[in-house]
Motif scaffolding. Structure first.
Motif, PDB file in Angstrom:
ATOM      1  N   MET A 126      50.721  37.329  -0.349  1.00 52.42           N
ATOM      2  CA  MET A 126      51.945  36.846   0.295  1.00 52.42           C
ATOM      3  C   MET A 126      51.636  35.709   1.269  1.00 52.42           C
ATOM      4  O   MET A 126      52.351  34.708   1.300  1.00 52.42           O
ATOM      5  CB  MET A 126      52.653  37.996   1.027  1.00 52.42           C
ATOM      6  CG  MET A 126      53.137  39.097   0.095  1.00 52.42           C
ATOM      7  SD  MET A 126      54.283  38.521  -1.172  1.00 52.42           S
ATOM      8  CE  MET A 126      55.737  38.292  -0.186  1.00 52.42           C
ATOM      9  N   ALA A 127      50.571  35.853   2.035  1.00 52.69           N
ATOM     10  CA  ALA A 127      50.200  34.800   2.989  1.00 52.69           C
ATOM     11  C   ALA A 127      49.841  33.518   2.254  1.00 52.69           C
ATOM     12  O   ALA A 127      50.235  32.419   2.665  1.00 52.69           O
ATOM     13  CB  ALA A 127      49.027  35.275   3.853  1.00 52.69           C
ATOM     14  N   ARG A 128      49.119  33.646   1.165  1.00 52.36           N
ATOM     15  CA  ARG A 128      48.738  32.467   0.376  1.00 52.36           C
ATOM     16  C   ARG A 128      49.975  31.787  -0.212  1.00 52.36           C
ATOM     17  O   ARG A 128      50.094  30.568  -0.206  1.00 52.36           O
ATOM     18  CB  ARG A 128      47.769  32.869  -0.720  1.00 52.36           C
ATOM     19  CG  ARG A 128      47.220  31.705  -1.481  1.00 52.36           C
ATOM     20  CD  ARG A 128      46.089  32.131  -2.387  1.00 52.36           C
ATOM     21  NE  ARG A 128      45.626  30.974  -3.116  1.00 52.36           N
ATOM     22  CZ  ARG A 128      45.354  30.969  -4.406  1.00 52.36           C
ATOM     23  NH1 ARG A 128      45.437  32.071  -5.104  1.00 52.36           N
ATOM     24  NH2 ARG A 128      44.960  29.882  -5.000  1.00 52.36           N
ATOM     25  N   ALA A 129      50.911  32.579  -0.721  1.00 54.27           N
ATOM     26  CA  ALA A 129      52.132  32.022  -1.313  1.00 54.27           C
ATOM     27  C   ALA A 129      52.959  31.278  -0.259  1.00 54.27           C
ATOM     28  O   ALA A 129      53.521  30.222  -0.547  1.00 54.27           O
ATOM     29  CB  ALA A 129      52.956  33.132  -1.951  1.00 54.27           C
ATOM     30  N   GLU A 130      53.029  31.821   0.944  1.00 55.51           N
ATOM     31  CA  GLU A 130      53.780  31.150   2.004  1.00 55.51           C
ATOM     32  C   GLU A 130      53.206  29.769   2.278  1.00 55.51           C
ATOM     33  O   GLU A 130      53.936  28.832   2.588  1.00 55.51           O
ATOM     34  CB  GLU A 130      53.775  31.990   3.285  1.00 55.51           C
ATOM     35  CG  GLU A 130      54.645  33.227   3.202  1.00 55.51           C
ATOM     36  CD  GLU A 130      56.108  32.925   2.937  1.00 55.51           C
ATOM     37  OE1 GLU A 130      56.638  31.949   3.487  1.00 55.51           O
ATOM     38  OE2 GLU A 130      56.732  33.684   2.160  1.00 55.51           O
ATOM     39  N   GLY A 131      51.892  29.619   2.154  1.00 50.32           N
ATOM     40  CA  GLY A 131      51.248  28.331   2.372  1.00 50.32           C
ATOM     41  C   GLY A 131      51.611  27.292   1.327  1.00 50.32           C
ATOM     42  O   GLY A 131      51.566  26.094   1.585  1.00 50.32           O
ATOM     43  N   PHE A 132      51.988  27.733   0.131  1.00 49.53           N
ATOM     44  CA  PHE A 132      52.356  26.804  -0.938  1.00 49.53           C
ATOM     45  C   PHE A 132      53.716  26.160  -0.689  1.00 49.53           C
ATOM     46  O   PHE A 132      53.984  25.064  -1.125  1.00 49.53           O
ATOM     47  CB  PHE A 132      52.416  27.512  -2.296  1.00 49.53           C
ATOM     48  CG  PHE A 132      51.082  27.796  -2.892  1.00 49.53           C
ATOM     49  CD1 PHE A 132      50.127  26.803  -3.037  1.00 49.53           C
ATOM     50  CD2 PHE A 132      50.767  29.073  -3.331  1.00 49.53           C
ATOM     51  CE1 PHE A 132      48.895  27.067  -3.599  1.00 49.53           C
ATOM     52  CE2 PHE A 132      49.537  29.347  -3.897  1.00 49.53           C
ATOM     53  CZ  PHE A 132      48.602  28.335  -4.023  1.00 49.53           C
ATOM     54  N   PHE A 133      54.602  26.887  -0.040  1.00 49.22           N
ATOM     55  CA  PHE A 133      55.986  26.439   0.093  1.00 49.22           C
ATOM     56  C   PHE A 133      56.459  26.465   1.551  1.00 49.22           C
ATOM     57  O   PHE A 133      57.468  27.092   1.865  1.00 49.22           O
ATOM     58  CB  PHE A 133      56.908  27.334  -0.743  1.00 49.22           C
ATOM     59  CG  PHE A 133      56.445  27.504  -2.159  1.00 49.22           C
ATOM     60  CD1 PHE A 133      56.537  26.464  -3.068  1.00 49.22           C
ATOM     61  CD2 PHE A 133      55.910  28.710  -2.581  1.00 49.22           C
ATOM     62  CE1 PHE A 133      56.113  26.620  -4.367  1.00 49.22           C
ATOM     63  CE2 PHE A 133      55.484  28.879  -3.897  1.00 49.22           C
ATOM     64  CZ  PHE A 133      55.582  27.825  -4.789  1.00 49.22           C
ATOM     65  N   PRO A 134      55.796  25.766   2.435  1.00 45.86           N
ATOM     66  CA  PRO A 134      56.175  25.858   3.848  1.00 45.86           C
ATOM     67  C   PRO A 134      57.530  25.229   4.161  1.00 45.86           C
ATOM     68  O   PRO A 134      58.149  25.565   5.161  1.00 45.86           O
ATOM     69  CB  PRO A 134      55.049  25.117   4.569  1.00 45.86           C
ATOM     70  CG  PRO A 134      54.510  24.170   3.551  1.00 45.86           C
ATOM     71  CD  PRO A 134      54.669  24.863   2.218  1.00 45.86           C
ATOM     72  N   THR A 135      58.027  24.355   3.300  1.00 47.62           N
ATOM     73  CA  THR A 135      59.277  23.657   3.611  1.00 47.62           C
ATOM     74  C   THR A 135      60.491  24.229   2.893  1.00 47.62           C
ATOM     75  O   THR A 135      61.598  23.743   3.094  1.00 47.62           O
ATOM     76  CB  THR A 135      59.152  22.163   3.253  1.00 47.62           C
ATOM     77  OG1 THR A 135      58.879  22.049   1.851  1.00 47.62           O
ATOM     78  CG2 THR A 135      58.044  21.502   4.046  1.00 47.62           C
ATOM     79  N   LEU A 136      60.300  25.236   2.071  1.00 47.81           N
ATOM     80  CA  LEU A 136      61.440  25.813   1.358  1.00 47.81           C
ATOM     81  C   LEU A 136      62.303  26.633   2.311  1.00 47.81           C
ATOM     82  O   LEU A 136      61.799  27.246   3.250  1.00 47.81           O
ATOM     83  CB  LEU A 136      60.962  26.722   0.227  1.00 47.81           C
ATOM     84  CG  LEU A 136      60.389  26.037  -0.995  1.00 47.81           C
ATOM     85  CD1 LEU A 136      59.937  27.080  -2.002  1.00 47.81           C
ATOM     86  CD2 LEU A 136      61.402  25.113  -1.634  1.00 47.81           C
ATOM     87  N   PRO A 137      63.606  26.659   2.065  1.00 48.32           N
ATOM     88  CA  PRO A 137      64.467  27.510   2.891  1.00 48.32           C
ATOM     89  C   PRO A 137      64.080  28.980   2.703  1.00 48.32           C
ATOM     90  O   PRO A 137      63.549  29.371   1.669  1.00 48.32           O
ATOM     91  CB  PRO A 137      65.872  27.246   2.348  1.00 48.32           C
ATOM     92  CG  PRO A 137      65.739  26.302   1.224  1.00 48.32           C
ATOM     93  CD  PRO A 137      64.313  25.915   1.064  1.00 48.32           C
TER      94      PRO A 137
END
Length: 169
Positions: A126-137
């Protein structure tokens, strides 16, 4: 293996490298653990010596998924005795792997197995995935496409993806 590490239904994930020596090591390890059943949910020709591992594990029940009818076809693919005690053959019209695996659930007595796809993510995932899309709503529908396949016959042409994305939009 990474797909199963977060699964609440699995107590241990054992990974081994391809090759005969690795298969022998894992077979002996499983024998020492005195497992009661081995399930090999693959109907394709094996590349990791899974039938040998199943036999070496010494479990009284060794179950495989197969496309081959009984006889030489199953024997040729090492999906018969002495490697396996049971071979589950899904209905011929069922081609999707998810549905083919449900034949195993039915073999073990599940009358109407749940056919919904499920996946599990660890906290690290989950932490890694959040790093991929930091600008998504943070709200709204998100759609991800896993584009690719190991066999050419399973690959969609790019224009089909374009049409699907256009329809979803």
């Amino acid at each position: 293996a990474p797909l199963l590490e977060g699964c609440r239904h699995v107590s241990e994930v054992i990974v081994w490298s391809p090759g005969l020596m690795a298969a022998l090591r894992i077979g002996w390890r499983l024998r020492r653990s005195r497992c009661e059943m081995v399930i090999v949910p693959r109907a394709d020709p094996d590349q990791a010596w899974a039938p040998l591992v199943a036999l070496m594990a010494g479990a009284p029940r060794r179950v495989t998924l197969t496309d081959a009818a009984s006889g030489w076809g199953r024997c040729k693919r090492l999906q018969s005795a002495p490697f396996f005690t049971e071979a589950v053959r899904p209905p011929a019209h069922v081609r999707h792997e998810r549905l083919r695996r449900l034949a195993l659930a039915q073999h073990f007595g599940v009358v109407q197995p749940d056919d919904r796809l499920e996946s599990w993510a660890t906290a690290a995932d989950m932490a890694r995935a959040e790093g991929f899309f930091p600008t998504l709503p943070t709200s709204g529908l998100r759609v991800a496409f896993g584009i690719g396949a190991s066999m050419a016959m399973r690959r969609w042409p790019a224009e089909r993806y374009v049409r699907l994305i256009d329809r979803l939009a």
